[in-house]
Design an enzyme around this catalytic site. Structure first.
Site, short mmCIF file in Angstrom:
data_model
loop_
_atom_site.label_atom_id
_atom_site.label_comp_id
_atom_site.label_asym_id
_atom_site.label_seq_id
_atom_site.Cartn_x
_atom_site.Cartn_y
_atom_site.Cartn_z
N ASN A 158 142.22 -53.23 35.63
CA ASN A 158 142.62 -54.41 34.86
C ASN A 158 142.46 -54.24 33.34
OD1 ASN A 158 139.82 -54.47 35.30
ND2 ASN A 158 139.72 -56.69 35.15
N LYS A 181 136.60 -41.31 37.83
CA LYS A 181 137.59 -41.62 38.85
C LYS A 181 138.17 -42.98 38.50
CE LYS A 181 139.38 -43.36 42.67
NZ LYS A 181 140.15 -44.61 42.51
N HIS A 182 139.40 -42.99 37.97
CA HIS A 182 140.03 -44.24 37.58
C HIS A 182 140.82 -44.81 38.76
CE1 HIS A 182 140.86 -47.24 34.73
NE2 HIS A 182 141.06 -46.49 33.66
N SER A 217 135.19 -53.94 42.93
CA SER A 217 135.00 -55.01 43.90
C SER A 217 133.60 -54.96 44.48
CB SER A 217 136.02 -54.87 45.04
OG SER A 217 135.73 -53.72 45.82
N GLU A 224 129.21 -53.60 37.91
CA GLU A 224 129.85 -54.85 37.48
C GLU A 224 130.91 -55.15 38.51
OE1 GLU A 224 132.46 -57.19 36.67
OE2 GLU A 224 133.09 -56.06 34.89
N LEU A 225 130.66 -56.20 39.34
CA LEU A 225 131.42 -56.38 40.57
C LEU A 225 132.25 -57.66 40.59
CD1 LEU A 225 128.59 -55.22 43.01
CD2 LEU A 225 130.38 -53.85 41.92
N CYS A 279 137.49 -60.23 35.10
CA CYS A 279 136.25 -60.57 35.81
C CYS A 279 135.58 -61.80 35.21
CB CYS A 279 135.28 -59.39 35.77
SG CYS A 279 135.90 -57.93 36.64
N GLU A 313 136.73 -65.19 44.71
CA GLU A 313 137.25 -64.91 43.38
C GLU A 313 138.77 -64.91 43.44
OE1 GLU A 313 136.72 -61.67 39.74
OE2 GLU A 313 136.35 -61.03 41.81
#
Length: 463
Positions: free
Chosen positions: A134, A157-158, A210, A231-232, A265, A362
Site C-alpha cells: 500500500n 521481500k516486497h 496482515s 505493524e499489522l 493502516c 478492518e
C-alpha cells in the site's frame, strides 16, 4: 508468489517476474553478509553520504518513481508524488540524525567504586524486511533509512504485486553509490521466507502486513530466537466530540478515510460522533464523500482510485454485503465507479452492531463505519472495543479534554484534531493485534542495534 504487475485501473497484466531460485538466494545472503562486514565499520559520514544521495535522487526523479506506484497499486498520482517526497524525507532525516541518536550514553556511577560506564549502540547484521503494497516506497524507507545508518544491511521481500517498485528502490541505492549487498531485493517464495528467517546471519525481521502473516513470521522468528517488529494493521477510531468544529472535522474525516484510496493502516475507519452533532456530521460527511469522483488515478480530477487488485475489491465488497446481511445500512455515496478495474463504490455503513461480523474487522478501502455515542466515556469504550490498537484521533475545541480522551484510548498513537498520520520524526507503531515495536523517530533506529554496556572499573575496586 506470482510476482507480477497488474494495473488495477485496467486489470491488465503488464509484466511478470520469476521467483528467486534457492541458489540465487544463497548467493545474495552471502553477498549481504560480506557487505555487512565492511559497511558496519564505516563512519556515520560515509553511510550518510549514500543514504542522503538516495534521498536526493528520489526528489530529482520523483515523477519517474511515482509512476511505478500508480501503475502497480493504483494510487492517485498526486499521492504517489507525496509518497516519494515522504520517503526522501525519511532517508534524509536518518542521514542527518543517526549519529546523534546512536551516540554513546554515559551512565551515572552510583556504586562508589569510581566506575566510568557507558552504553554504546552497535550494528548486528542482516535485517530481513517483509513489506506490503500500500506504500511501496515509504514502507521501505522507514526500515532501510535507520538500519543503513545504524550499520546494518537489509534484505527485502516486497509484496508480489509491486515488483517494479521493489526493483526501483534497490536500483535507487545502487545509483546512490551503495555497495552491492547493502540493499537486496528478493522475489522470494513462501518456502524461502522460513529459510531466510532461520539463517544465522539474519538477526531480526521487520514486518508490515496482515495479522495472519505477522503470526506466521513471528512464530518462525521465535523458533529461531530472532527479534521482530510487527505493524499489522488497524481499525482506527476517528472521535468527534460535541464541541468540535463540525466543518473542519468533516473535512479531515474525508481525508482520513480516503487517503491512499482508503488503503491505509491508520485510515479513519470508524467514525465515532457525539449524538448532539451526529446527524449534521453524517449529512455533511456523505455530501463531501460524494464529491469524490472515481476514475483513472493518473487524472488529477479523480478522487477515488481503484483498489490495489481485483481480489482486494472483491473482498471489500463481500465485507459490505456481509455487514448488510447482519443488519447494517449501506449508504452508497458519490458517482458509480467504472465497470472495468478494481473499483469499489464509496460507502458509509451505519447501524453496525457489536454482533455484526464487520464490527471488529478492518475495512481496507473507501468504506467507513459510522457510529453515534452519547458522551466521551461511550466514545472511549467504543474506540477500545476492537482487537486492533494502531492509531486514532480526537476532535475537540478543548485540547485538555482531547488529551484526557486520548490517554484512555488503547493504541500506539493518538492525534488531536488531525487524523493519524506519519512523519519521519514521530514514532510509528501499535499495541494489541496491531503489533509491537516502533519505526521512525529516534526510537526506530534503536530496534536492531546491540545496546552494549562498557564499564571501566578501577582495578583496586572491591568485588
Amino acid at each position: 508468489m506470482a510476482y507480477k504487475t497488474v494495473n488495477p485501473f485496467t486489470n491488465e497484466t503488464v509484466a511478470t517476474f520469476p521467483d528467486l531460485t534457492d541458489a540465487e538466494l544463497a548467493h545474495r545472503l552471502d553477498r549481504a553478509q560480506e557487505t555487512y562486514r565492511q559497511w558496519s565499520r564505516l563512519p556515520f559520514a560515509r553511510r550518510a553520504a549514500i543514504v542522503g544521495r538516495a534521498a536526493e535522487l528520489l526528489r530529482t526523479h520523483r515523477d519517474e518513481y511515482a509512476r511505478y506506484l500508480t501503475l502497480e497499486m493504483g494510487k492517485l498520482y498526486r499521492e504517489s508524488l507525496a509518497e516519494v517526497d515522504l520517503s526522501a524525507d525519511i532517508l534524509q532525516y536518518y542521514a542527518d540524525n543517526a549519529e546523534t541518536f546512536l551516540a554513546p550514553q554515559k551512565l551515572t556511577e552510583k556504586s562508589g567504586r569510581g566506575d566510568q560506564a557507558m552504553v554504546v549502540s552497535q550494528p548486528l547484521g542482516i535485517v530481513f524486511a517483509i513489506e506490503p503494497w500500500n506504500f511501496p516506497y515509504y514502507q521501505l524507507a522507514r526500515v532501510v533509512g535507520p538500519q543503513f545508518m545504524a550499520g546494518n544491511v537489509v534484505v527485502v521481500k516486497h509484496a508480489s504485486n509491486v515488483p517494479q517498485s521493489a526493483a526501483a528502490f534497490e536500483q535507487l541505492f545502487a545509483d546512490a553509490g551503495a555497495p552491492e549487498g547493502l540493499y537486496t531485493n528478493l522475489y522470494a517464495t513462501r518456502d524461502q521466507l522460513a529459510t531466510i528467517i532461520a539463517d544465522d546471519r539474519v538477526i531480526g525481521v521487520a514486518l508490515t502486513g496482515s495479522e495472519g502473516a505477522g503470526a506466521i513470521v513471528a512464530s518462525q522468528a521465535g523458533r529461531a530466537l530472532k527479534k521482530t517488529t510487527m505493524e499489522l494493521g488497524g481499525s482506527d477510531a476517528f472521535i468527534v466530540l460535541d464541541d468540535a468544529d463540525l466543518e473542519k472535522s468533516v473535512r479531515w474525516a474525508v481525508w482520513g478515510r480516503m487517503n491512499n484510496g482508503g488503503q491505509c493502516c491508520v485510515a479513519a475507519k470508524r467514525i465515532i460522533v457525539a449524538e448532539p452533532i451526529a446527524d449534521a456530521f453524517l449529512d455533511r460527511f456523505a455530501t463531501e464523500l460524494g464529491k469524490l469522483v472515481p476514475g483513472n488515478p493518473m487524472d488529477e480530477k479523480s478522487g477515488v482510485p481503484p483498489l490495489s487488485s481485483q481480489a482486494a475489491a472483491d473482498q471489500l465488497n463481500e465485507q459490505v454485503e456481509q455487514a448488510v446481511r447482519h443488519g447494517a445500512i449501506a449508504m452508497r455515496v458519490g458517482p458509480t465507479p467504472p465497470n472495468t478495474g478494481a473499483f469499489v463504490q464509496t460507502t458509509i455503513l451505519t447501524n453496525v452492531e457489536p454482533d455484526n461480523p464487520v464490527f471488529h474487522q478492518e475495512l481496507f478501502g473507501p468504506v467507513a463505519m459510522f457510529f453515534r455515542v452519547k458522551d466521551d466515556e461511550a466514545a472511549i469504550n467504543l474506540a477500545n472495543d476492537n482487537p486492533y490498537g494502531l492509531g486514532g484521533s480526537v476532535f475537540t475545541r478543548d485540547i485538555a479534554r482531547g488529551v484526557r480522551v486520548a490517554e484512555q484510548i488503547e493504541t500506539g498513537m493518538v492525534y488531536i484534531n488531525h487524523p493519524t498520520w506519519t512523519t519521519s520524526d514521530l514514532p510509528f507503531g501499535g499495541v494489541k493485534r496491531s503489533g509491537f515495536g516502533r519505526e521512525l523517530s529516534s526510537m526506530g533506529i534503536q530496534e536492531f542495534v546491540n545496546k552494549k554496556l562498557i564499564d571501566v572499573v578501577p582495578i583496586d575496586a572491591a568485588p
